[in-house]
Design an enzyme around this catalytic site. Sequence first.
Site, short mmCIF file in Angstrom:
data_model
loop_
_atom_site.label_atom_id
_atom_site.label_comp_id
_atom_site.label_asym_id
_atom_site.label_seq_id
_atom_site.Cartn_x
_atom_site.Cartn_y
_atom_site.Cartn_z
CD GLU A 116 -79.39 -60.61 -24.61
OE1 GLU A 116 -80.22 -61.23 -23.92
OE2 GLU A 116 -79.52 -59.41 -24.91
CG HIS A 139 -78.33 -61.59 -30.21
ND1 HIS A 139 -79.49 -61.11 -30.76
CD2 HIS A 139 -77.81 -60.57 -29.49
CE1 HIS A 139 -79.68 -59.86 -30.38
NE2 HIS A 139 -78.67 -59.50 -29.61
CG HIS A 141 -77.55 -55.84 -32.71
ND1 HIS A 141 -76.86 -55.01 -31.86
CD2 HIS A 141 -78.08 -56.80 -31.92
CE1 HIS A 141 -76.95 -55.45 -30.61
NE2 HIS A 141 -77.68 -56.55 -30.62
CD GLU A 169 -79.58 -67.59 -50.70
OE1 GLU A 169 -79.67 -66.39 -51.04
OE2 GLU A 169 -78.58 -68.06 -50.15
P1 13P Z 1 -73.41 -58.88 -24.41
O1 13P Z 1 -72.25 -57.92 -24.58
O2 13P Z 1 -73.73 -59.11 -22.95
O3 13P Z 1 -73.19 -60.15 -25.17
O4 13P Z 1 -74.70 -58.17 -25.01
C1 13P Z 1 -74.71 -57.76 -26.36
C2 13P Z 1 -76.07 -57.73 -26.92
O5 13P Z 1 -76.22 -57.74 -28.14
C3 13P Z 1 -77.24 -57.70 -26.01
O6 13P Z 1 -78.41 -58.02 -26.68
ZN ZN Z 2 -78.28 -57.57 -28.86
#
Ligand code: 13P
Ligand code: ZN
Length: 275
Positions: A116, A139, A141, A169
């Site tokens: 990314e 980034h 999840h 908040e």
């Molecule tokens: P990478 O291992 O290349 O950082 O990818 C992880 C990820 O969350 C892709 O969206």
């Molecule tokens: Zn990801």
Amino acid sequence: MTLFSESKYLKDLCDITFSSYEHGWDERNGGNVSIRLTEDDLSDFDDVSETKREYDLGFDASAVSGQYFLVTGSGRYFRNVIKRPELDAGLVRISDDGSKAELRWGFEDGAHPTSEFPTHLMSHIERLKADSSQRVVMHCHPTNFVALSFTQDLDERSISRLLWKMQAESLVVFPEGIGIIPYMTPGTNEIGKATAAKMADYRVVMWPHHGIFAVGSDPDETYGLIETVEKAALIYSQICAQGGSVKQEITDEQLHELADAFGVTGNPEFLDWNK
Ligand code: 13P
Ligand code: ZN
């Protein structure tokens, strides 16, 4: 092994990747972080004058040519960065022509920057236009935030309002609300461009059915931003788990009062009056 202990930013990178893993937001290799370093920050690393390897960026990053980024490796696990940062993180310099990343430290067993990285660099470039103090892109999840992208319309106004109303908040921490892109294939320049376009107006962007991108001026603040968004989404999940019917909530009038009290300006397109 290269010494790294003097770098505050490398320690911060280890800290936020591990905390994010512990929250359950980074299964396997999920998630990536990049931190823009200044010349002053480089003295904390051993000699960074030599390019050890080069990586093609696949787009024109000349807007940040000559700049240095500490970044997590592709395929590497957030769980492990804290144990072996010299393998799972790297310090790269963007080449003078903006086409390559030059490895100056780290990735010692052959890793390369996150898949990314285009989205990270495009986001850095966009945020630098808005605020030159912003140097972190993260980034991951977050479970409840991703779940929202299945149950809610992918509408920035309605998702921002929902999250604002889950806790006092939220409006204070992300008064501009949440940007949302359509579902797109990760790791592409296209998703990078779409994300960066949203970064012109937002510090948080939802990747539906995938995760979150957030930016900030330091690792703590960026991590705290994600935590706050995810906490709001978690409260919403718990409301649904408790049957979903809400007997009272934060009103728009109270949102306005919050904005006044904390000196923030809520996105005027997302706030209602007279409610
Ligand atoms: P990478 O291992 O290349 O950082 O990818 C992880 C990820 O969350 C892709 O969206
Ligand atoms: Zn990801």
